[in-house]
Design a protein around this motif. Structure first.
Motif, PDB file in Angstrom:
ATOM      1  N   ARG A 231       0.825  -1.219   0.000  1.00  0.00           N
ATOM      2  CA  ARG A 231       0.000   0.000   0.000  1.00  0.00           C
ATOM      3  C   ARG A 231       0.855   1.264   0.000  1.00  0.00           C
ATOM      4  N   ASP A 232       2.117   1.158   0.473  1.00  0.00           N
ATOM      5  CA  ASP A 232       2.987   2.336   0.522  1.00  0.00           C
ATOM      6  C   ASP A 232       4.428   1.881   0.365  1.00  0.00           C
ATOM      7  N   ILE A 233       5.082   2.308  -0.709  1.00  0.00           N
ATOM      8  CA  ILE A 233       6.436   1.838  -0.993  1.00  0.00           C
ATOM      9  C   ILE A 233       7.428   2.362   0.049  1.00  0.00           C
ATOM     10  N   GLY A 234       7.180   3.568   0.572  1.00  0.00           N
ATOM     11  CA  GLY A 234       8.048   4.101   1.620  1.00  0.00           C
ATOM     12  C   GLY A 234       7.985   3.265   2.887  1.00  0.00           C
ATOM     13  N   GLN A 235       6.792   2.821   3.246  1.00  0.00           N
ATOM     14  CA  GLN A 235       6.623   1.940   4.395  1.00  0.00           C
ATOM     15  C   GLN A 235       7.397   0.647   4.197  1.00  0.00           C
ATOM     16  N   ALA A 236       7.342   0.094   2.981  1.00  0.00           N
ATOM     17  CA  ALA A 236       8.067  -1.139   2.688  1.00  0.00           C
ATOM     18  C   ALA A 236       9.575  -0.916   2.787  1.00  0.00           C
ATOM     19  N   GLN A 237      10.070   0.214   2.298  1.00  0.00           N
ATOM     20  CA  GLN A 237      11.503   0.502   2.371  1.00  0.00           C
ATOM     21  C   GLN A 237      11.976   0.594   3.825  1.00  0.00           C
ATOM     22  N   LEU A 238      11.178   1.243   4.663  1.00  0.00           N
ATOM     23  CA  LEU A 238      11.528   1.353   6.078  1.00  0.00           C
ATOM     24  C   LEU A 238      11.540  -0.027   6.742  1.00  0.00           C
ATOM     25  N   TYR A 239      10.598  -0.872   6.369  1.00  0.00           N
ATOM     26  CA  TYR A 239      10.533  -2.218   6.935  1.00  0.00           C
ATOM     27  C   TYR A 239      11.819  -2.988   6.625  1.00  0.00           C
ATOM     28  N   PHE A 240      12.235  -2.961   5.371  1.00  0.00           N
ATOM     29  CA  PHE A 240      13.433  -3.719   5.007  1.00  0.00           C
ATOM     30  C   PHE A 240      14.700  -3.096   5.599  1.00  0.00           C
ATOM     31  N   ALA A 241      14.711  -1.780   5.753  1.00  0.00           N
ATOM     32  CA  ALA A 241      15.851  -1.147   6.411  1.00  0.00           C
ATOM     33  C   ALA A 241      15.961  -1.633   7.852  1.00  0.00           C
ATOM     34  N   ASP A 242      14.825  -1.749   8.534  1.00  0.00           N
ATOM     35  CA  ASP A 242      14.819  -2.247   9.906  1.00  0.00           C
ATOM     36  C   ASP A 242      15.299  -3.706   9.976  1.00  0.00           C
ATOM     37  N   GLN A 243      15.058  -4.461   8.890  1.00  0.00           N
ATOM     38  CA  GLN A 243      15.479  -5.860   8.835  1.00  0.00           C
ATOM     39  C   GLN A 243      16.932  -6.017   8.379  1.00  0.00           C
ATOM     40  N   GLY A 244      17.578  -4.915   8.031  1.00  0.00           N
ATOM     41  CA  GLY A 244      18.956  -4.961   7.580  1.00  0.00           C
ATOM     42  C   GLY A 244      19.125  -5.503   6.173  1.00  0.00           C
ATOM     43  N   VAL A 245      18.092  -5.377   5.341  1.00  0.00           N
ATOM     44  CA  VAL A 245      18.134  -5.886   3.967  1.00  0.00           C
ATOM     45  C   VAL A 245      18.490  -4.747   3.021  1.00  0.00           C
ATOM     46  N   GLU A 246      19.519  -4.962   2.215  1.00  0.00           N
ATOM     47  CA  GLU A 246      19.902  -3.980   1.209  1.00  0.00           C
ATOM     48  C   GLU A 246      19.088  -4.230  -0.053  1.00  0.00           C
ATOM     49  N   LEU A 247      18.208  -3.311  -0.392  1.00  0.00           N
ATOM     50  CA  LEU A 247      17.303  -3.463  -1.521  1.00  0.00           C
ATOM     51  C   LEU A 247      17.974  -3.086  -2.828  1.00  0.00           C
TER      52      LEU A 247
END
Length: 272
Positions: A231-247
């Motif tokens: 629903r929100d790409i920014g929300q998804a980016q923050l989620y993966f940053a918190d998980q330590g995943v380099e997108l």
């Protein structure tokens, strides 16, 4: 005219992984996946897990030797479809069957643009699963309660050398309907979107040197990625940053991707 299949919906997306337990642990840890079925067999260890009401079936061979050169990859897609029509369409199109268990069959990927299309006359989304004590989590949960904000399956991307030929085949074989065409200069590709049942098959055809040409040269035609809606790409980016995943950048403008090397060998993309 040859018989056409009219799929009802995508049941699940099939992948080959190197190790079942560590693969399942990864998808549970990173995405909160629910394992809804476990099918250990002598030929392979298979199972079902779901993320955002998108179901995946991993197949893991008992030894990795025969698959090691090719590596982990997407094998195919299972559609819910009427099996009499499926068998008629397979025969009319001269498509070989690589596995047939009566209730379901898989097409030979060499005859179907690198994808082992699987068909089964039943739904995987509306049944009770004993491993989780009932039905899968609701769409509302994945969209509103899960921190990724998932909205379901957006597309499955398929890399093809012959976009026109693949389009004609999917229209004739799977009753695909044209949805869009657009240039993707960032990946040196032309994208052709085709609606099949409740999701899009997106053909990616290389137009020069880039990610899609490199994919085709390395693995040949077939599925490249699963595109999950958020629903929100920014929300998804923050989620993966918190998980330590380099997108990585996704294959579509504005999209993001968890690259294969961070995702047990298969690409997940996310797009609004």
């Amino acid at each position: 005219m040859p018989q056409a299949i009219r799929p009802v919906r995508v049941n699940h997306i099939n992948m080959v992984l190197e190790d079942f337990d560590s693969g399942i642990a990864h998808f549970r840890s990173l995405y909160g996946a629910d394992v809804i079925a476990d099918y250990p067999q002598k030929e392979w260890h298979a199972g079902l897990f779901e993320i955002g009401r998108v179901i995946f079936e991993p197949f893991v061979p008992p030894t990795w030797l025969l698959s090691s050169r090719y590596g982990a990859h997407y094998l195919g897609i299972e559609y819910q479809a009427e099996m009499e029509a499926v068998r008629a369409a397979v025969a009319d199109h001269g498509v070989r069957i690589v596995r047939d268990i009566g209730l379901a069959l898989h097409t030979h990927p060499a005859d179907t643009f690198g994808v082992a299309f699987e068909f089964y006359d039943g739904s995987f989304h509306d049944r009770d699963w004993p491993l989780i004590g009932g039905q899968m989590k609701s769409a509302d949960y994945w969209r509103d309660a899960h921190p990724l904000g998932l909205t379901g399956l957006k597309a499955v991307t398929i890399v093809a050398e012959d976009g026109e030929g693949a389009t004609r085949f999917l229209q004739s074989f799977l009753s695909a309907e044209p949805a869009y065409e657009e240039a993707r200069p960032d990946i040196a590709a032309h994208a052709i979107g085709l609606t099949v049942a409740d999701a899009v098959i997106e053909l990616l055809v290389p137009t020069g040197v880039g990610a899609i040409r490199r994919h085709l040269d390395r693995w040949g035609p077939g599925i490249r990625s699963t595109v999950l809606g958020v629903r929100d790409i920014g929300q998804a980016q923050l989620y993966f940053a918190d998980q330590g995943v380099e997108l990585a950048l996704g294959d579509r403008p504005g999209g993001i991707a968890v690259p294969a090397e961070a995702n047990r060998g298969v690409i997940f993309e996310f797009a609004e």
